[in-house]
Write an enzyme that holds these catalytic residues in place. Structure first.
Site: not given
Ligand code: GAR
Length: 186
Positions: A13-15, A102, A104, A145, A174
């Site tokens: 969940g850092s994003n 989303n 990716h 995707d 990101e």
């Molecule tokens: C992120 O890098 C996102 O782009 C990726 O998962 C990570 C989640 O990191 N998403 C995918 O791979 C979707 N297919 P986070 O939980 O720290 O935000």
């Protein structure tokens, strides 16, 4: 006008946290909750720290329309998938046309599709000795995707970059761009 954003996350969940912090001074953008299909995901701790209700739901609730009803009842304007790993049901896609985005962690259409998420993407990119990687922010459609691309950003890779080093470069992109793209869409 006030805009309500629902964030879905399955992992760290850092994003999600970065997006919420980006809008913290903005009274017209509200995050009523963070939703997750994983009851013990680290994003739950982040939600608590941010004082945002965390809602866990089962795959059944996702598929049977309960979550769609929750989003409708709350008057959600935009749905953000930030590291969320379940396929989106077609009822939800039809109810929110061009309102589900989303992120990716690769330059789609490369390294997308089933099984390609998180570190698996960066491992594949490293194994293929790619000279660049990056992020893709796209609308969600029925095919994983494959929805219309809204934004991409690239980073250069060194031949010596490990999957972890690639992940760090991609995460940096990101954090910089995802909130800005969301702001544009609102
Ligand atoms: C992120 O890098 C996102 O782009 C990726 O998962 C990570 C989640 O990191 N998403 C995918 O791979 C979707 N297919 P986070 O939980 O720290 O935000």
């Amino acid at each position: 006008m006030i805009k309500k954003v629902a964030i879905f996350a399955s992992g760290s969940g850092s994003n999600a946290e970065n997006i919420i912090r980006f809008f913290s001074g903005e009274k017209n953008v509200i995050f009523p909750f963070i939703l997750s299909n994983k009851s013990d995901a680290f994003v739950k701790n982040r939600a608590e720290k941010l004082n945002i209700p965390f809602i866990f739901f089962t795959k059944e609730q996702w598929i049977n329309g309960e979550i769609l009803n929750l989003l409708k009842n709350e008057g959600i304007d935009l749905i953000v998938l930030a590291g969320f790993l379940l396929k989106v049901p077609s009822e939800l896609i039809e109810a929110y046309p061009k309102k589900i985005v989303n992120i990716h962690p690769s330059l789609l259409p490369k390294y997308g599709g089933k099984g390609m998420y998180g570190m698996k993407v960066h491992e594949a990119v490293a194994a293929a000795n790619e000279k660049e990687s990056g992020i893709t922010i796209h609308y969600v459609n029925e095919n994983l995707d494959e929805g219309e691309i809204i934004f991409q950003a690239k980073c250069e890779l060194l031949p010596t970059d490990s999957p972890e080093e690639i992940a760090a470069k991609v995460h940096k992109l990101e954090y910089e761009f995802f909130p800005k793209v969301i702001a544009e869409l609102l």
